[in-house]
Design a protein around this motif. Sequence first.
Motif, PDB file in Angstrom:
ATOM      1  N   ALA A  36       9.693   1.748   1.178  1.00 22.97           N
ATOM      2  CA  ALA A  36       8.758   2.800   1.605  1.00 22.97           C
ATOM      3  C   ALA A  36       7.320   2.310   1.677  1.00 22.97           C
ATOM      4  O   ALA A  36       6.500   2.899   2.384  1.00 22.97           O
ATOM      5  N   ALA A  37       6.992   1.246   0.957  1.00 21.78           N
ATOM      6  CA  ALA A  37       5.619   0.738   0.926  1.00 21.78           C
ATOM      7  C   ALA A  37       5.207   0.206   2.301  1.00 21.78           C
ATOM      8  O   ALA A  37       6.022  -0.246   3.088  1.00 21.78           O
ATOM      9  N   ARG A  38       3.903   0.260   2.576  1.00 24.50           N
ATOM     10  CA  ARG A  38       3.318  -0.342   3.770  1.00 24.50           C
ATOM     11  C   ARG A  38       2.681  -1.654   3.319  1.00 24.50           C
ATOM     12  O   ARG A  38       2.011  -1.691   2.289  1.00 24.50           O
ATOM     13  N   TYR A  39       2.878  -2.722   4.050  1.00 24.34           N
ATOM     14  CA  TYR A  39       2.404  -4.045   3.622  1.00 24.34           C
ATOM     15  C   TYR A  39       1.305  -4.582   4.522  1.00 24.34           C
ATOM     16  O   TYR A  39       1.390  -4.512   5.742  1.00 24.34           O
ATOM     17  N   ASP A  40       0.284  -5.121   3.859  1.00 23.59           N
ATOM     18  CA  ASP A  40      -0.750  -5.898   4.536  1.00 23.59           C
ATOM     19  C   ASP A  40      -0.289  -7.348   4.400  1.00 23.59           C
ATOM     20  O   ASP A  40      -0.152  -7.850   3.283  1.00 23.59           O
ATOM     21  N   ILE A  41      -0.024  -8.017   5.510  1.00 24.11           N
ATOM     22  CA  ILE A  41       0.512  -9.387   5.501  1.00 24.11           C
ATOM     23  C   ILE A  41      -0.565 -10.329   6.028  1.00 24.11           C
ATOM     24  O   ILE A  41      -0.971 -10.246   7.184  1.00 24.11           O
ATOM     25  N   GLN A  42      -1.051 -11.217   5.143  1.00 23.38           N
ATOM     26  CA  GLN A  42      -2.099 -12.179   5.490  1.00 23.38           C
ATOM     27  C   GLN A  42      -1.578 -13.610   5.365  1.00 23.38           C
ATOM     28  O   GLN A  42      -0.899 -13.931   4.389  1.00 23.38           O
ATOM     29  N   PRO A  43      -1.900 -14.484   6.335  1.00 24.94           N
ATOM     30  CA  PRO A  43      -1.493 -15.886   6.218  1.00 24.94           C
ATOM     31  C   PRO A  43      -2.217 -16.565   5.056  1.00 24.94           C
ATOM     32  O   PRO A  43      -3.336 -16.187   4.721  1.00 24.94           O
ATOM     33  N   GLN A  44      -1.579 -17.547   4.465  1.00 24.17           N
ATOM     34  CA  GLN A  44      -2.194 -18.309   3.371  1.00 24.17           C
ATOM     35  C   GLN A  44      -2.741 -19.603   3.898  1.00 24.17           C
ATOM     36  O   GLN A  44      -2.275 -20.189   4.801  1.00 24.17           O
ATOM     37  N   HIS A  78       0.841  -1.190   0.000  1.00 24.41           N
ATOM     38  CA  HIS A  78       0.000   0.000   0.000  1.00 24.41           C
ATOM     39  C   HIS A  78       0.879   1.244   0.000  1.00 24.41           C
ATOM     40  O   HIS A  78       1.983   1.239   0.554  1.00 24.41           O
ATOM     41  N   CYS A  79       0.376   2.311  -0.584  1.00 28.11           N
ATOM     42  CA  CYS A  79       1.080   3.587  -0.657  1.00 28.11           C
ATOM     43  C   CYS A  79       1.246   4.168   0.756  1.00 28.11           C
ATOM     44  O   CYS A  79       0.266   4.218   1.511  1.00 28.11           O
TER      45      CYS A  79
END
Length: 76
Positions: free
Chosen positions: A68-76, A36-37
């Motif tokens: 610089a990006a922000r990450y949404d981290i979801q388990p698979q 994400h921005c």
Amino acid sequence: MAYLLSCPACQAEGLDPRRSETSCTQCGKAFRLTPHCPDCDSELERVQACGAVDFFCNRCNNLVSKRAARYDIQPQ
């Protein structure tokens, strides 16, 4: 040396932000990464050329580095 994100499962720096689906290099758990921005929080478009990966924000019309990006981290 590659830039790695912290794993939510083991807290080790083991997730590769260049990939949308990755596994932790320490504990092996699989995750889906959505960049994400950092300015407007829009989902970023992945831009890949010559082995390098960066991101583009369509709303801000800017190139965003993987650091610089922000990450949404979801388990698979």
